[in-house]
Motif scaffolding. Sequence first.
Motif, mmCIF file in Angstrom:
data_model
loop_
_atom_site.group_PDB
_atom_site.id
_atom_site.type_symbol
_atom_site.label_atom_id
_atom_site.label_comp_id
_atom_site.label_asym_id
_atom_site.label_seq_id
_atom_site.Cartn_x
_atom_site.Cartn_y
_atom_site.Cartn_z
ATOM 1 N N TRP A 252 0.856 -1.181 0.000
ATOM 2 C CA TRP A 252 0.000 0.000 0.000
ATOM 3 C C TRP A 252 0.897 1.239 0.000
ATOM 4 C CZ3 TRP A 252 -5.158 -1.514 0.081
ATOM 5 C CH2 TRP A 252 -5.434 -2.796 0.553
ATOM 6 N N GLU A 253 0.963 1.934 -1.119
ATOM 7 C CA GLU A 253 1.799 3.129 -1.235
ATOM 8 C C GLU A 253 0.880 4.355 -1.230
ATOM 9 O OE1 GLU A 253 5.609 3.823 -3.825
ATOM 10 O OE2 GLU A 253 3.847 4.396 -5.016
ATOM 11 N N VAL A 254 0.889 5.084 -0.132
ATOM 12 C CA VAL A 254 -0.064 6.172 0.077
ATOM 13 C C VAL A 254 0.663 7.509 0.049
ATOM 14 C CG1 VAL A 254 -1.912 7.062 1.549
ATOM 15 C CG2 VAL A 254 -1.381 4.605 1.572
ATOM 16 N N ASP A 255 0.081 8.449 -0.658
ATOM 17 C CA ASP A 255 0.558 9.836 -0.619
ATOM 18 C C ASP A 255 0.003 10.456 0.660
ATOM 19 O OD1 ASP A 255 1.272 12.456 -1.010
ATOM 20 O OD2 ASP A 255 0.192 12.711 -2.910
ATOM 21 N N VAL A 256 0.824 10.494 1.699
ATOM 22 C CA VAL A 256 0.375 10.927 3.018
ATOM 23 C C VAL A 256 0.511 12.443 3.124
ATOM 24 C CG1 VAL A 256 0.748 10.780 5.501
ATOM 25 C CG2 VAL A 256 0.960 8.728 4.081
ATOM 26 N N ALA A 257 -0.644 13.113 3.134
ATOM 27 C CA ALA A 257 -0.663 14.578 3.257
ATOM 28 C C ALA A 257 -1.136 15.020 4.634
ATOM 29 C CB ALA A 257 -1.561 15.185 2.181
#
Length: 483
Positions: A252-257
Motif C-alpha cells: 500500500w503506497e499512500v501519498d500521506v498529506a
Amino acid sequence: MHLYSGSSHARFAARALSLLLLALLTGCATAPPAGDAAGATPPGCLQLFVDNDQLIDRADRRDQGVSRVPGFPYLRSDRFLASFRNEVTGSDPLERWTYHLAALDGVARRLEINNLPDPALRREAQSQLPRLDRCREQLRQALLTDPESLRRLRTASAVADDYVMSWRVFGLYPVTAPIVSLRIADWHDDTAARFALPLDRLAVTGRLTRWSTRRPESITGATPEWDHDALGIPQLSEATARRLFARHAPVWEVDVASNADHIGTLEWGDEATVDTRRASEYRLISYTRFQGRILPQLNYLVWFPSRPSRDIYGGRFDGLHWRVTLGPDGTPLLYDSIHHCGCYYMAFPTEHLQPRDERRAYTEPALMPQKAPPGPLVLRIAPVTHYIERLYHLEGGPNALGMAQQPYDRLRSLPAESGHRSLFADYGLVAGSERPERFILWPMGIRSPGGMRQVGRHAIAFIGRRHFDDPFLIPSLFEAVEP
C-alpha cells in the motif's frame, strides 16, 4: 346412582378436554418453525435457538453480514451459498451445502453472543454454546431426511439485494438515474486520465509512504494446491490460506498529506475509532463462480480515519477493500477493489480475461482503468480521496512500514471497555460514517450512500444493480481469453 354416574362422566369428559387443550397449547408453544423436521430432534432444540435469537435481538446485537434463513434459525445464508439453492441434488452436495449454511450461523451466533452487553446474560449464553452446536447439527441431520423442509429451504435461503426499490420508485429513478450517470462518467474520465499519466508524473502532495505485510519469503516455494468438497468449493487449510495471503499481499503506497492518510487499526472506546499509531491489514477468504468452477478470493482491507474533504463525499472513516481472485491454477485471474462504502468499484483484469462488450440501458459500466501487471503489486493511493491511482510491479523488497495481520471477523466483535462491540450496526452500516451525499443520491436505492459498511452488504453500482459479493460478478463483466 344415575346422578353420581352422570357427574363422574362429566368430570372425566371435562378432564379429558382440559388435557387435550393443554396438549394443543403446548404443541403450539413448541412447534418448530416452518422448514424443520418436527419430532426428529431432541425436544427443546428449536426453542433453544428461538430463545437465543430473542436474547440477541432484545440486546440489538444482531450481526448483519450474513442473512438469517426464515424458518431455519440454525442456518444462515450469503449470496455465494444461495447461488447453489436450486442446483444441489444428491446426498453429498446437500450435506455440504447445509453444512456451510450451518457454519455461517455458528460463527455469527458466537460473535453476537460475545457482543451481548450484559455480562451475566453473556456468560449464560456462552455456556449454552456447546448445546447450540449439538442441536444445530442434530437439526441439520434431521433436515437432510425431510424432502419437504429441503424444498422450503431452497426458497428461504435466498438473499435479498441491498437496494431499496421503493426509494427508486419515489425518487423517480428513470429521471434521476441519467443525471447520476453523467457524474459517474465524469469520474471515469478523470480516473482514466490519471492512469494514462506516467507513474513519475503522478502528483505527490505529501510524502509517499508504504505499508505492507510482505516478507522476503512471501514469494518462495511452489503455488499451494488444495482439494475441493462435494460442491466444488476449495478446501483451504489455515497453512495454505496463510501462504496464499502472503504470496499475493499488496504494498500500500499512500501519498500521506495528513493523519487522515495513515493506515490504522480499528478500536472501540466510547465509539469506534481508527488508531493510526499502528497499521493493520484485515483479511478474509471468499469464493466466486466462473466457468463452472469455484474460485477462492483473497480479501485485504485497510482503514483510514477519514476522508477530510469539504465536499459531499467527506466524512469520518474511509478505507480500501482489495480482492485477488485466483484461477484454478492458483495464479491471479482478476484484481478488483472498492472503498468500504461500496463506492468506486475498479476492476483490473489479468491477461486471462477480457471485458464483455455489452452495453445495457440503466446499467452502470464497470471501471477498468488498467490491465493488471505481473505481481507482486504496489497500489498507489491518492491523499484525501484514497483513490487507487496506479498498479505497478514491485521491484525488490517492499521497503515498507510493517502492518499487523488481523482476521476480518475481529471487526464484528471489537474489544471494548465493557465486553465487545461490532463495528457494524443496522444494515451493516458503520455509525458515524454517514456522508452528505446520502441526501442527494437516495433515489438510486442505496442506503446511506458513501457510508462505510460490512462485507456482504456492498451494492457497488448506482445505476442498475450489482453487488461486490455476487458469485456471478466475474462472468457478468468478463469472458475468458482463449489460449
